[in-house]
Design a protein around this motif. Sequence first.
Motif, PDB file in Angstrom:
ATOM      1  N   UNK A  54      56.755  46.040  41.555  1.00  0.00           N
ATOM      2  CA  UNK A  54      56.704  44.920  40.608  1.00  0.00           C
ATOM      3  C   UNK A  54      55.381  44.179  40.752  1.00  0.00           C
ATOM      4  N   UNK A  55      54.982  43.925  41.986  1.00  0.00           N
ATOM      5  CA  UNK A  55      53.699  43.227  42.202  1.00  0.00           C
ATOM      6  C   UNK A  55      52.570  44.035  41.557  1.00  0.00           C
ATOM      7  N   UNK A  62      50.144  38.373  34.590  1.00  0.00           N
ATOM      8  CA  UNK A  62      50.426  36.958  34.862  1.00  0.00           C
ATOM      9  C   UNK A  62      49.230  36.129  34.379  1.00  0.00           C
ATOM     10  N   UNK A  63      49.527  35.088  33.621  1.00  0.00           N
ATOM     11  CA  UNK A  63      48.456  34.220  33.082  1.00  0.00           C
ATOM     12  C   UNK A  63      48.294  32.992  33.965  1.00  0.00           C
ATOM     13  N   UNK A  64      47.099  32.450  33.992  1.00  0.00           N
ATOM     14  CA  UNK A  64      46.793  31.267  34.810  1.00  0.00           C
ATOM     15  C   UNK A  64      45.758  30.441  34.052  1.00  0.00           C
ATOM     16  N   UNK A  65      46.161  29.275  33.607  1.00  0.00           N
ATOM     17  CA  UNK A  65      45.280  28.474  32.749  1.00  0.00           C
ATOM     18  C   UNK A  65      44.127  27.858  33.550  1.00  0.00           C
ATOM     19  N   UNK A  66      42.906  28.284  33.233  1.00  0.00           N
ATOM     20  CA  UNK A  66      41.724  27.700  33.894  1.00  0.00           C
ATOM     21  C   UNK A  66      40.874  26.948  32.873  1.00  0.00           C
ATOM     22  N   UNK A  67      41.446  26.622  31.729  1.00  0.00           N
ATOM     23  CA  UNK A  67      40.670  25.938  30.699  1.00  0.00           C
ATOM     24  C   UNK A  67      39.997  26.939  29.783  1.00  0.00           C
ATOM     25  N   UNK A  68      39.282  26.383  28.773  1.00  0.00           N
ATOM     26  CA  UNK A  68      38.742  27.265  27.726  1.00  0.00           C
ATOM     27  C   UNK A  68      37.522  28.076  28.159  1.00  0.00           C
ATOM     28  N   UNK A  69      36.955  27.766  29.304  1.00  0.00           N
ATOM     29  CA  UNK A  69      35.699  28.433  29.662  1.00  0.00           C
ATOM     30  C   UNK A  69      35.844  29.502  30.746  1.00  0.00           C
ATOM     31  N   UNK A  70      37.063  29.808  31.129  1.00  0.00           N
ATOM     32  CA  UNK A  70      37.267  30.828  32.172  1.00  0.00           C
ATOM     33  C   UNK A  70      38.454  31.690  31.778  1.00  0.00           C
ATOM     34  N   UNK A  71      38.505  32.920  32.266  1.00  0.00           N
ATOM     35  CA  UNK A  71      39.617  33.810  31.901  1.00  0.00           C
ATOM     36  C   UNK A  71      40.960  33.260  32.380  1.00  0.00           C
ATOM     37  N   UNK A  72      42.003  33.570  31.624  1.00  0.00           N
ATOM     38  CA  UNK A  72      43.323  33.036  31.995  1.00  0.00           C
ATOM     39  C   UNK A  72      44.186  34.088  32.680  1.00  0.00           C
ATOM     40  N   UNK A  83      32.708  37.890  39.452  1.00  0.00           N
ATOM     41  CA  UNK A  83      33.648  36.865  39.912  1.00  0.00           C
ATOM     42  C   UNK A  83      34.954  37.556  40.306  1.00  0.00           C
ATOM     43  N   UNK A  84      35.665  36.942  41.275  1.00  0.00           N
ATOM     44  CA  UNK A  84      37.011  37.403  41.609  1.00  0.00           C
ATOM     45  C   UNK A  84      37.936  36.209  41.458  1.00  0.00           C
ATOM     46  N   UNK A  85      38.897  36.328  40.571  1.00  0.00           N
ATOM     47  CA  UNK A  85      39.844  35.241  40.330  1.00  0.00           C
ATOM     48  C   UNK A  85      41.183  35.599  40.980  1.00  0.00           C
ATOM     49  N   UNK A  86      41.713  34.682  41.758  1.00  0.00           N
ATOM     50  CA  UNK A  86      43.030  34.881  42.359  1.00  0.00           C
ATOM     51  C   UNK A  86      43.774  33.560  42.231  1.00  0.00           C
ATOM     52  N   UNK A  87      44.564  33.441  41.182  1.00  0.00           N
ATOM     53  CA  UNK A  87      45.282  32.220  40.851  1.00  0.00           C
ATOM     54  C   UNK A  87      44.294  31.042  40.861  1.00  0.00           C
ATOM     55  N   UNK A  88      44.457  30.083  41.780  1.00  0.00           N
ATOM     56  CA  UNK A  88      43.586  28.898  41.726  1.00  0.00           C
ATOM     57  C   UNK A  88      42.253  29.132  42.448  1.00  0.00           C
ATOM     58  N   UNK A  89      42.100  30.295  43.044  1.00  0.00           N
ATOM     59  CA  UNK A  89      40.861  30.575  43.785  1.00  0.00           C
ATOM     60  C   UNK A  89      39.903  31.375  42.916  1.00  0.00           C
ATOM     61  N   UNK A  90      38.638  30.968  42.934  1.00  0.00           N
ATOM     62  CA  UNK A  90      37.621  31.747  42.245  1.00  0.00           C
ATOM     63  C   UNK A  90      36.516  32.035  43.252  1.00  0.00           C
ATOM     64  N   UNK A 188      39.832  43.679  33.792  1.00  0.00           N
ATOM     65  CA  UNK A 188      39.503  43.102  32.479  1.00  0.00           C
ATOM     66  C   UNK A 188      40.747  42.394  31.965  1.00  0.00           C
ATOM     67  N   UNK A 189      40.563  41.625  30.902  1.00  0.00           N
ATOM     68  CA  UNK A 189      41.717  40.915  30.338  1.00  0.00           C
ATOM     69  C   UNK A 189      42.756  41.955  29.896  1.00  0.00           C
ATOM     70  N   UNK A 190      43.925  41.929  30.551  1.00  0.00           N
ATOM     71  CA  UNK A 190      44.905  43.008  30.379  1.00  0.00           C
ATOM     72  C   UNK A 190      45.362  43.200  28.917  1.00  0.00           C
ATOM     73  N   UNK A 191      45.776  42.126  28.203  1.00  0.00           N
ATOM     74  CA  UNK A 191      46.255  42.359  26.832  1.00  0.00           C
ATOM     75  C   UNK A 191      45.172  42.958  25.922  1.00  0.00           C
ATOM     76  N   UNK A 192      43.925  42.427  26.021  1.00  0.00           N
ATOM     77  CA  UNK A 192      42.865  42.969  25.150  1.00  0.00           C
ATOM     78  C   UNK A 192      42.534  44.405  25.535  1.00  0.00           C
ATOM     79  N   UNK A 193      42.499  44.671  26.850  1.00  0.00           N
ATOM     80  CA  UNK A 193      42.148  46.034  27.281  1.00  0.00           C
ATOM     81  C   UNK A 193      43.228  47.033  26.852  1.00  0.00           C
ATOM     82  N   UNK A 194      44.481  46.588  26.896  1.00  0.00           N
ATOM     83  CA  UNK A 194      45.563  47.484  26.468  1.00  0.00           C
ATOM     84  C   UNK A 194      45.370  47.872  25.000  1.00  0.00           C
TER      85      UNK A 194
END
Length: 517
Positions: A54-55, A62-72, A83-90, A188-194
């Motif tokens: 599952x993980x 899983x989406x994570x809102x970082x505002x309009x200027x960063x990937x969600x 960049x490496x994004x991990x929930x609240x860590x960038x 990459x952004x999963x929905x767009x890449x799919x």
Amino acid sequence: MSVETPTPEQHDVQPVNSRKQRLELYAPRTKIFPKRASGQFRRFKWLVMLVTLTIYYVTPWIRWDRGPFAPDQAVLVDLANRRFYFFFIEIWPQEFYYVAGMLVMAGIGLFLITSTVGRAWCGYTCPQTVWVDLFLVVERAIEGDRNARMKLDKAPWTADKIVKRVTKHGIWLLIGIATGGAWIFYFADAPSLLQDVVSLQAPVIAYATIALLTATTYVFGGLMREQVCTYMCPWPRIQGAMLDEHSLTVTYNDWRGEPRGRHAKKAQAEGRPQGDCVDCNACVVVCPMGIDIRDGQQLECITCALCIDACDDVMTRLGKERGLISYATLSDYRQNMALATGPDATIRPERVRDSATGRLVKRIKHTDWRSIIRPRTLIYFVGWSAIGLAMLTVLALRTPLSLNVLHDRNPLYVELRDGSVRNGFDVKVLNMTPQPGQVVLSLEGLPGAAMSLADDSKLVQQLTLDLPPDQVLPLRLYVRVDAEFVPAEPVDFHIVVTDTETARTSAVETSFAVPQR
Ligand code: SF4
Ligand code: SF4
């Protein structure tokens, strides 16, 4: 006078691998048809399999809102923007020490787990184990359990066999595609890449990665299975250095099992000693590695504990104590063995059983907390926790505003016609937040200094800069000191950047070069 020639010592030894009896390093594969096991360890393995799969498959969605200027996307390795994004860590490239710290923690964690509970990683969470288990679920669902699969394997190629085999391999390939597909979504952004993948618009590397991972998943998980663990994986070899006599490993307790035999009553009637093992081979048929744990510790054993479940079931049905095969330490095993062994060095079952009750005697050593909490495991745990705490502390104190300054090497300074001296710098202001910001750049510790940007000759004391979100702002900066303030020697000073909203600052010490008088 005659001299006595000494007779060289003769050694009674045979080479283990000689020309006369050359042993193959690789044995041809014998097909294994593991029977479905049931019991507490099997249930735990189902749970681990469910959680890990599952993980793996769900995390990129899983989406994570970082505002309009960063990937969600909650977990994203953004190679293009480094960049490496991990929930609240960038994590930025210069913060790679976090990744190094996590790798060190993973390494120490493996030492900790192995020295405590042996090859638990191999038996429960290794991707090879998890995917082989998943492939076996599919195989059993289509072809049946062990006997049915063996029968089908020997059967001629009928329509039924072809349909079953095509269906099985088809589903295995679909699992492989899903595995390769899930992997690329981490980059990459999963929905767009799919969408791109389905509409054949994705980059070639995405299809190549899916193809490669589909092939490796299918071949390793479906076709090679236990051979990957036995021949390809270095871990069984490395683990030997991590285990000690207090590590828990899956152990056949021959001190109570031997002498084994299928006819206990006959043996008793004839006055022969009889251990608990009824030689039913239930432990062997469930083993995904196709080994017999009664032969002792083996490199092939991944300590999945399915043989414990199988044997516990047999013991329960026979009305005997569970644990003929159990997690045990070598130290406990040796003590129990010494208790069970008679003066003639043979195992005497009556030495470990109470003659009145027929139960195991109290002097038998059982595994307890001491095999888990002991100096070696504590040292690993302290080291592992210390690195984790250090990383959390650095993360908590991390300033999202950073400054890099590089002084020009050639020329170090320029003497201008009015006697003033100018130094050039490459400055980078890092805005490590997903919001745009505004900062003030200033100089500290350099009297008579002013600055200008390369594309603007106006000298100022402070520069106000707009920072784009989550980006680096590169500047070409000139610092000029008036003639009457030019120091006799190079001096150190600070270039400071201050966030106008939060008042956070970041400063870098550098030096101002001057002509030698
Ligand atoms: S011997 Fe037991 S623990 Fe080892 S791999 Fe086989 S079933 Fe798993
Ligand atoms: S399952 Fe238990 S009783 Fe049966 S052969 Fe294995 S060790 Fe012996």
